[in-house]
Design an enzyme around this catalytic site. Structure first.
Site, PDB file in Angstrom:
ATOM      1  CB  SER A  36      39.984  49.698  48.219  1.00 47.12           C
ATOM      2  OG  SER A  36      41.280  49.325  48.440  1.00 47.12           O
ATOM      3  CE  LYS A  57      39.002  44.919  44.191  1.00 51.65           C
ATOM      4  NZ  LYS A  57      40.331  45.304  43.838  1.00 51.65           N
ATOM      5  CD1 TRP A 112      46.929  44.690  47.026  1.00 53.44           C
ATOM      6  CD2 TRP A 112      48.267  43.040  46.342  1.00 53.44           C
ATOM      7  NE1 TRP A 112      46.247  43.511  47.175  1.00 53.44           N
ATOM      8  CE2 TRP A 112      47.053  42.479  46.769  1.00 53.44           C
ATOM      9  CE3 TRP A 112      49.272  42.187  45.873  1.00 53.44           C
ATOM     10  CZ2 TRP A 112      46.806  41.102  46.732  1.00 53.44           C
ATOM     11  CZ3 TRP A 112      49.023  40.816  45.837  1.00 53.44           C
ATOM     12  CH2 TRP A 112      47.807  40.298  46.262  1.00 53.44           C
ATOM     13  CG  HIS A 130      45.515  50.579  48.714  1.00 55.60           C
ATOM     14  ND1 HIS A 130      45.095  50.400  47.423  1.00 55.60           N
ATOM     15  CD2 HIS A 130      44.565  50.004  49.490  1.00 55.60           C
ATOM     16  CE1 HIS A 130      43.960  49.744  47.418  1.00 55.60           C
ATOM     17  NE2 HIS A 130      43.608  49.501  48.668  1.00 55.60           N
TER      18      HIS A 130
HETATM   19  C1  GCU Z   1      42.902  43.706  49.299  1.00 54.69           C
HETATM   20  C2  GCU Z   1      42.494  43.140  47.963  1.00 54.69           C
HETATM   21  C3  GCU Z   1      42.314  44.251  46.939  1.00 54.69           C
HETATM   22  C4  GCU Z   1      41.373  45.304  47.475  1.00 54.69           C
HETATM   23  C5  GCU Z   1      41.880  45.790  48.807  1.00 54.69           C
HETATM   24  C6  GCU Z   1      40.987  46.790  49.508  1.00 54.69           C
HETATM   25  O1  GCU Z   1      44.175  44.224  49.223  1.00 54.69           O
HETATM   26  O2  GCU Z   1      43.454  42.217  47.558  1.00 54.69           O
HETATM   27  O3  GCU Z   1      41.840  43.729  45.737  1.00 54.69           O
HETATM   28  O4  GCU Z   1      41.247  46.363  46.581  1.00 54.69           O
HETATM   29  O5  GCU Z   1      41.992  44.699  49.685  1.00 54.69           O
HETATM   30  O6  GCU Z   1      39.771  46.768  49.357  1.00 54.69           O
HETATM   31  O7  GCU Z   1      41.555  47.602  50.274  1.00 54.69           O
END
Ligand code: GCU
Length: 413
Positions: A250, A254, A343, A395
């Site tokens: 997530s 990144k 998402w 996710h």
């Molecule tokens: C939110 C955010 C995402 C990120 C995620 C996470 O959904 O919008 O960009 O990756 O949180 O860290 O679980």
């Protein structure tokens, strides 16, 4: 992340509608990966490494993640658990406090390290960055009870169970791979104005309260902290510091992408469900977009303030995610996604890998050679130098994903 799974297809975020219809994505042109700023085409790995790559790295620093400071002259470590048998003697456990600042009373990052007990020589290792303290994800009574940031922005004892589940450390040891993990909040808290508490605070100039437009957001801070963990590994003779892989999910997916791009000492990166601002193409209007992620009410603090300039004009941005992916080349990179993680746009990550493939080709390394997206569970692109794999689900990182990740590490680490 558990909450994320339930709210996986929000229709309006920060006041902006979210598109989930592939037919409504629209057309876009990606910035040219293989053309230098002065127009010179990149036809060799040498031109890539010496000219194009540094150019792109600078753009990601200035526009997306923000510049981080260089490594401190001397990072101090305190190995407060010097090697204790764990998991019925299968592992040797160490716990290390990394002092991120000169003043050792604050900014302490705790590392839990497990090495296969039967290792005869320095071992390769996976470094994971986690949303919770290590004692909360690993079942080992010998671990220090850490501290975590609560919703009110205070540090509290990490003595409660979390929604994040447990890490099966033994599966790494069985594969001959060490495992280390660190809590991201030890480096920088994950909330707006976290700069007042985290490591970024130490680098503010007198009178400065917010980062300049091109200065580090929280993701750069987390990535910087991972490099400090690697500084420790370089001092530990039981660890082969030239064979360290990174994994995070997530926003931490990144983070590991950026950490691997920025610090070439990391040999392999596994970026799980990294989505927007990670491996997913920003120009593809599907799921989260820069407009959503960089909204000041949401996650702008994780990025360089400059990133928000592109909220309404992504087409003018000189970079996109395929370039971030390519910055890892020729080192192995695995993108792990989920089929119902709309998402995060798993297709946007696939197309990003396809667009980055020419750089891996310059080095004669394997990358996707097809424009046809693999179905959920299809492992045909997994074992490439630039690997892609999508599980059937949302996710998260599933137990079966770890099995694939370990196979990947056994091949490339
Ligand atoms: C939110 C955010 C995402 C990120 C995620 C996470 O959904 O919008 O960009 O990756 O949180 O860290 O679980």
């Amino acid at each position: 992340m558990a909450q994320q799974q339930a709210a996986n297809r929000p229709t309006v975020v920060a006041g902006f509608p979210v598109n989930y219809n592939d037919d409504s994505v629209g057309s876009y042109t990606l910035p040219d990966l293989l053309k230098c700023a002065d127009g010179q085409p990149v036809t060799t790995s040498k031109v890539w490494t010496e000219k194009r790559r540094p150019e792109l790295l600078r753009l990601f620093e200035e526009i997306q993640f923000g510049k981080m400071p260089p490594a401190p002259k001397k990072v101090q470590f305190h190995v407060f658990d010097k090697g204790t048998p764990a998991f019925n003697g299968k592992a040797v456990r160490k716990q290390v406090r990394v002092y991120l600042a000169k003043d050792t009373s604050n900014h302490q990052m705790n590392l839990a390290v497990y090495l296969p007990a039967n290792a005869k020589k320095p071992v390769p290792l996976l470094l994971n960055i986690s949303f919770v303290a290590y004692n909360q994800i690993i079942d080992d009574p010998g671990l220090l009870i850490g501290e975590v940031w609560n919703k009110e922005g205070k540090k509290v004892k990490a003595d409660k169970p979390t929604a994040f589940g447990k890490m099966n450390v033994e599966q790494f040891l069985d594969a001959g791979i060490g495992f280390a993990t660190v809590y991201y909040g030890d480096i920088e808290p994950d909330f707006k104005d976290g700069i007042n508490h985290g490591i970024r605070k130490e680098y503010l100039k007198p009178g400065q309260t917010t980062p300049a437009a091109d200065e580090w957001g929280a993701i750069s801070a987390w990535a910087w902290g991972l490099s400090r963990a690697l500084d420790y590994f370089e001092t530990d003779k039981q660890i082969d510091s030239k064979r360290v892989a990174l994994q995070g999910a997530s926003r931490l997916g990144k983070t590991v992408l950026w950490a691997g791009a920025h610090d070439p000492r990391f040999k392999v990166v596994v970026a799980s469900i990294s989505g927007e601002g990670g491996a997913a193409l920003s120009r593809r209007n599907y799921g989260e977009t820069i407009r959503h992620i960089s909204d000041p009410s949401r996650y702008l603090y994780q990025f360089a303030p400059n990133y928000h300039n592109y909220a309404d004009k992504v087409d003018t941005m000189p970079i996109d995610a395929h370039m971030l992916v390519a910055l890892m080349a020729p080192r192995p990179l695995l993108l792990q996604t989920g089929s119902t993680d709309y998402w995060s746009d798993p297709k946007g990550e696939f197309l990003s890998a396809v667009a980055a493939a020419p750089v891996y080709k310059l080095f004669n390394e394997t990358a996707p050679t097809t424009n046809v997206m693999p179905a959920a569970g299809d492992t045909s692109l997994l074992m490439n130098h630039l690997g892609y794999y999508m599980h059937d689900g949302g996710h998260t990182v599933l137990p079966a994903d770890w099995t694939h990740i370990i196979a990947y590490l056994q091949k490339y680490l």
